[in-house]
Design an enzyme around this catalytic site. Structure first.
Site, PDB file in Angstrom:
ATOM      1  N   GLY A 144      -3.343  -0.322  17.532  1.00 33.37           N
ATOM      2  CA  GLY A 144      -2.131  -0.504  18.144  1.00 33.37           C
ATOM      3  C   GLY A 144      -1.194  -1.520  17.330  1.00 33.37           C
ATOM      4  N   GLY A 179      -0.612  -1.582  14.126  1.00 34.51           N
ATOM      5  CA  GLY A 179       0.485  -1.234  12.995  1.00 34.51           C
ATOM      6  C   GLY A 179      -0.647  -1.038  11.554  1.00 34.51           C
ATOM      7  N   LYS A 180      -1.596  -0.671  11.750  1.00 32.63           N
ATOM      8  CA  LYS A 180      -2.671  -0.561  10.441  1.00 32.63           C
ATOM      9  C   LYS A 180      -2.066   0.969   9.847  1.00 32.63           C
ATOM     10  CE  LYS A 180      -6.614  -0.413  12.566  1.00 32.63           C
ATOM     11  NZ  LYS A 180      -5.875  -0.748  13.916  1.00 32.63           N
ATOM     12  N   SER A 181      -2.073   1.935  10.776  1.00 35.57           N
ATOM     13  CA  SER A 181      -1.663   3.240  10.102  1.00 35.57           C
ATOM     14  C   SER A 181      -0.224   3.307   9.959  1.00 35.57           C
ATOM     15  CB  SER A 181      -1.748   4.436  11.236  1.00 35.57           C
ATOM     16  OG  SER A 181      -3.016   4.185  11.617  1.00 35.57           O
ATOM     17  N   TYR A 182       0.564   2.660  10.641  1.00 37.81           N
ATOM     18  CA  TYR A 182       2.000   2.376  10.314  1.00 37.81           C
ATOM     19  C   TYR A 182       2.200   1.777   8.784  1.00 37.81           C
ATOM     20  CZ  TYR A 182       7.216   1.330  10.662  1.00 37.81           C
ATOM     21  OH  TYR A 182       8.380   1.380  10.386  1.00 37.81           O
ATOM     22  N   ASP A 239      -7.937   2.627   6.021  1.00 44.37           N
ATOM     23  CA  ASP A 239      -7.317   2.404   7.437  1.00 44.37           C
ATOM     24  C   ASP A 239      -8.436   2.043   8.404  1.00 44.37           C
ATOM     25  OD1 ASP A 239      -5.795   2.253   9.779  1.00 44.37           O
ATOM     26  OD2 ASP A 239      -4.720   4.045   9.462  1.00 44.37           O
ATOM     27  N   GLY A 266     -10.166  -0.043  14.749  1.00 45.96           N
ATOM     28  CA  GLY A 266      -9.560  -0.808  15.537  1.00 45.96           C
ATOM     29  C   GLY A 266     -10.646  -2.116  15.530  1.00 45.96           C
TER      30      GLY A 266
END
Ligand code: ADP
Ligand code: MG
Length: 375
Positions: A109, A111-114, A267, A270
């Site tokens: 949550g 912001g890695k994928s973002y 990516d 977590g």
């Protein structure tokens, strides 16, 4: 609009010797999310120049990095800025024959994928990957038009979950490909994934539709196995071959000179030790193997930093996990590597953010040696 600037169109020239370079480290703080806003969480991070400060009344902690992005406020630390700083130079390096790696590290949550892929429908939300593909094909068109060179693009997409490597493209255009792969090492080629499907792509649309297919496979697999996709690592690779002169016609052997590079866009799962959102039962079920790759990454990085301090040669245990095995070159070999550490600015996540920043700091001292890959 051109996002990508203009990598050099120079002729294929003599290979440059490799020089030792530190892994570049960037830190990005995302905006507060709905939950954090509702809870009226304090912001416990500040950034100034290259310094990130974790605020606390008694003992503020300072860290410095190569790049910082304050995306907490809208309009700052944008996707465009990140691509211009990091993506663009990776792209021109790859076109010049240097392997490049960008890996995103941070708690779920954050912001890695973002950062890697993007979010939302707007073009400006696009992450490093779509922008890189956009730039790559613009460059392909330019090179082929202006300097009679050919740029060949192939892509692969894999996932590591519970120490199993899955080819997300395995079923693409064929029915009987094996999805589960093994990693091998060859004295000349280095580490590779046996049987991994490498999809040739003629256009930007080819890449994007294959990528979407892979993302869909990832979601399907996650749902079927009742897994949480934030527990798996995704490795998207673009193989770029730049060939001098026109493609030979007919049955003539292709003897063109070439520059060859791999761009790894990763990516990671977590980084949180035990997810707040996860029940004890789920954690037990997933076992400890899930994060073997991530904890091994920590150990390998620790060993590499100690090696750079005392100059001694310790053989880091890359083989102890799939991730570190696959990342061997990116962490200690022939690659220009960058890490994007993503954090939440909320005081609620103070401990996870500090731990991400400490990890990011240790990565800064690791050195790799990229050499121009020529044929
Ligand atoms: P991760 O991949 O690290 O688990 P995500 O990239 O999915 O996290 O981000 C979680 C949520 O926060 C998503 O809804 C995403 O769109 C949003 N988000 C993350 N970073 C940013 C940012 N820099 N700007 C705007 N929204 C962001
Ligand atoms: Mg994600």
């Amino acid at each position: 609009r051109r996002w990508w600037g203009s990598p050099s169109a120079k002729r294929i020239s003599a290979g440059m010797p490799g020089t030792e370079e530190s892994i570049k480290v960037a830190v990005r703080a995302r905006p507060l999310n709905q939950r954090e806003k509702k809870l009226e969480c304090d912001i416990c991070v500040s950034m100034s120049g290259k310094t990130v400060t974790m605020l606390s009344e008694r003992n503020p902690k300072h860290f410095t990095y190569d790049y910082t992005y304050w995306s907490v406020q809208s309009g700052e630390g944008s996707q465009t800025e990140i691509f211009e700083d990091i993506g663009n130079s990776m792209l021109s390096n790859a076109i010049d024959g240097f392997n490049c790696t960008l890996f995103a590290y941070g708690q779920t949550g954050s912001g890695k994928s973002y950062t890697m892929m993007g979010g939302g429908q707007e073009e400006e939300d696009g992450g490093v990957i779509p922008r890189m593909i956009d730039g790559l094909f613009a460059e392909k068109e330019r090179l082929e038009k202006e300097s009679s060179q050919e740029l060949q693009v192939r892509i692969s997409y894999l996932e590591i979950y519970k120490e199993q490597v899955t080819d997300l493209f395995a079923a693409l255009n064929s029915r009987n490909s094996k999805a589960v792969c093994i990693c091998k090492e060859h004295p000349n080629v280095g580490v590779y994934v046996k049987g991994l499907k490498l999809m040739p792509c003629e256009t930007q649309q080819d890449v994007m539709s294959n990528l979407e297919y892979g993302l869909k496979m990832r979601t399907i697999a996650a749902t079927n196995m009742n897994q949480n996709s934030s527990r798996s690592h995704a490795v998207f690779t673009i193989v770029v071959n730049r060939l001098e002169g026109e493609r030979p016609t007919g049955k003539k052997k292709d003897e063109r000179k070439s520059l060859n590079a791999k761009i790894n866009l990763i990516d990671l799962a977590g980084s949180e030790r035990t997810s707040k959102a996860q029940t004890e039962h789920e954690r037990l079920k997933e076992g400890c193997a899930i994060n073997q790759s991530l904890s091994q990454l920590g150990l390998v990085i620790k060993m590499l930093t100690e090696q750079s301090k005392d100059g001694g040669l310790k053989a880091p245990m890359f083989r102890a996990s799939k991730l570190t095995f696959l990342l061997k070159d990116s962490l200690a070999g022939n690659s220009k590597t960058c890490m994007m550490a993503t954090i939440s600015p909320a005081s609620d996540n103070y401990d996870e953010s500090i731990s991400t920043l400490r990890f990011a700091s240790s990565v800064k001292s690791i050195k790799t040696v990229a050499v121009q890959n020529k044929n």
